[in-house]
Design an enzyme around this catalytic site. Structure first.
Site, short mmCIF file in Angstrom:
data_model
loop_
_atom_site.label_atom_id
_atom_site.label_comp_id
_atom_site.label_asym_id
_atom_site.label_seq_id
_atom_site.Cartn_x
_atom_site.Cartn_y
_atom_site.Cartn_z
N HIS A 76 0.83 -1.21 0.00
CA HIS A 76 0.00 0.00 0.00
C HIS A 76 0.86 1.27 0.00
O HIS A 76 0.35 2.36 -0.21
CB HIS A 76 -1.01 0.00 1.16
CG HIS A 76 -0.44 0.25 2.52
ND1 HIS A 76 -0.14 -0.75 3.41
CD2 HIS A 76 -0.13 1.41 3.16
CE1 HIS A 76 0.32 -0.23 4.54
NE2 HIS A 76 0.35 1.08 4.41
N ASP A 114 -0.30 -7.44 1.18
CA ASP A 114 0.19 -6.07 1.35
C ASP A 114 1.68 -6.08 1.68
O ASP A 114 2.12 -5.72 2.77
CB ASP A 114 -0.60 -5.40 2.46
CG ASP A 114 -0.38 -3.89 2.50
OD1 ASP A 114 0.40 -3.38 1.67
OD2 ASP A 114 -0.98 -3.24 3.35
N SER A 209 4.12 2.56 7.98
CA SER A 209 3.78 1.54 7.00
C SER A 209 5.02 1.01 6.29
O SER A 209 5.88 1.78 5.86
CB SER A 209 2.84 2.11 5.93
OG SER A 209 1.55 2.31 6.43
#
Length: 259
Positions: A76, A114, A209
């Site tokens: 992502h 992901d 992230s």
């Protein structure tokens, strides 16, 4: 028919009871996103495998050096990116030892999970810039339940805080997936997910992230930062990571790296 409708209603009610998740990079902040909540400042060289990623000059993520030519991060982060600047050896976020610029052709996105890879020019290893080892194939079925690990990233120390630029780390304990499912449901927490407890507001959060989760006892990369609760990073709900052991074959297929 009445029995079916009752069961359906219970299923809908049960599904709605699960907490929603959000990608850490999408947690709103006052500047470029990036934070570890209630962690501690890292000393220089504590996590030399951690890199900062500025993608499209618009959003910030983390990543891990896993080889001379490879970074592991989250899909992502890279999925919609056209280019990225990679910051190596930085403790102060933008004060890197050196940087590399890469194009989307250097990004390999997983199509079903992901997680992603970034191909980089050859990097030599030393005290401030070094790789982190992956678990061995012999550990592919190790769930690391109860193990302590460290996550590192750049950013603020609590929800809504101004974002400091110094690298932050936080120590977190891996929990069993059966416990994490109670919060997010089996639709979110599959075999590819690893969760950690977040007591006292200690958690990964916006901008972390793609960053690393590395075991204390063996210094192995076991997680790639993926999601937090939509209730907030300090809500006490588990944080989720891609489970690196689940992806060892995929990583080896594209990089040749294996232990």
């Amino acid at each position: 028919m009445k029995v079916f409708l009752t069961i359906l209603a219970l299923a809908v009610a049960s599904a709605s009871a699960f907490e929603e998740v959000v990608h850490p990079k999408d947690v709103k902040a006052s500047k470029i996103e990036g934070r570890i909540t209630n962690g501690y400042p890292a000393y220089e060289g504590k996590a030399p495998y951690t890199v900062g990623l500025l993608l499209n000059n618009a959003w910030w993520c983390g990543g891990s050096i896993i080889g001379h030519n490879w970074i592991l991060t989250a899909e992502h982060c890279t999925g919609s990116a056209e280019f990225a600047t990679i910051y190596f050896g930085a403790t102060w976020r933008t004060n890197a030892v050196f940087t590399h610029w890469v194009h989307r052709n250097d990004m390999i996105n997983h199509h079903a999970a992901d997680i992603s890879l970034i191909r980089i020019p050859h990097v030599d290893f030393w005290q401030q810039v070094n790789k982190v080892e992956l678990p061995s194939f012999n550990d592919r079925y190790n769930d690391y339940n109860g193990h302590w690990a460290v996550a590192c990233g750049w950013g603020g120390t609590y929800d809504g805080s101004p974002l400091p630029d110094w690298l932050q780390c936080v120590d977190l304990q891996v929990m069993h997936n059966s416990e994490c499912v109670q919060t997010y449901g089996s639709g979110t927490v599959g075999e590819n997910i690893l969760c950690v407890r977040t007591p006292d507001g200690k958690s990964t959060c916006g901008g972390d992230s793609g960053g690393p989760l590395v075991t204390h006892d063996s210094n192995k990369l076991i997680g790639v930062t993926n999601f937090v609760s939509s209730a907030g990073c300090q809500s006490g709900h588990p944080s989720g990571f891609q489970r690196v052991t689940y992806h060892l074959d995929w990583i080896n297929q594209h990089t040749g790296i294996a232990y």
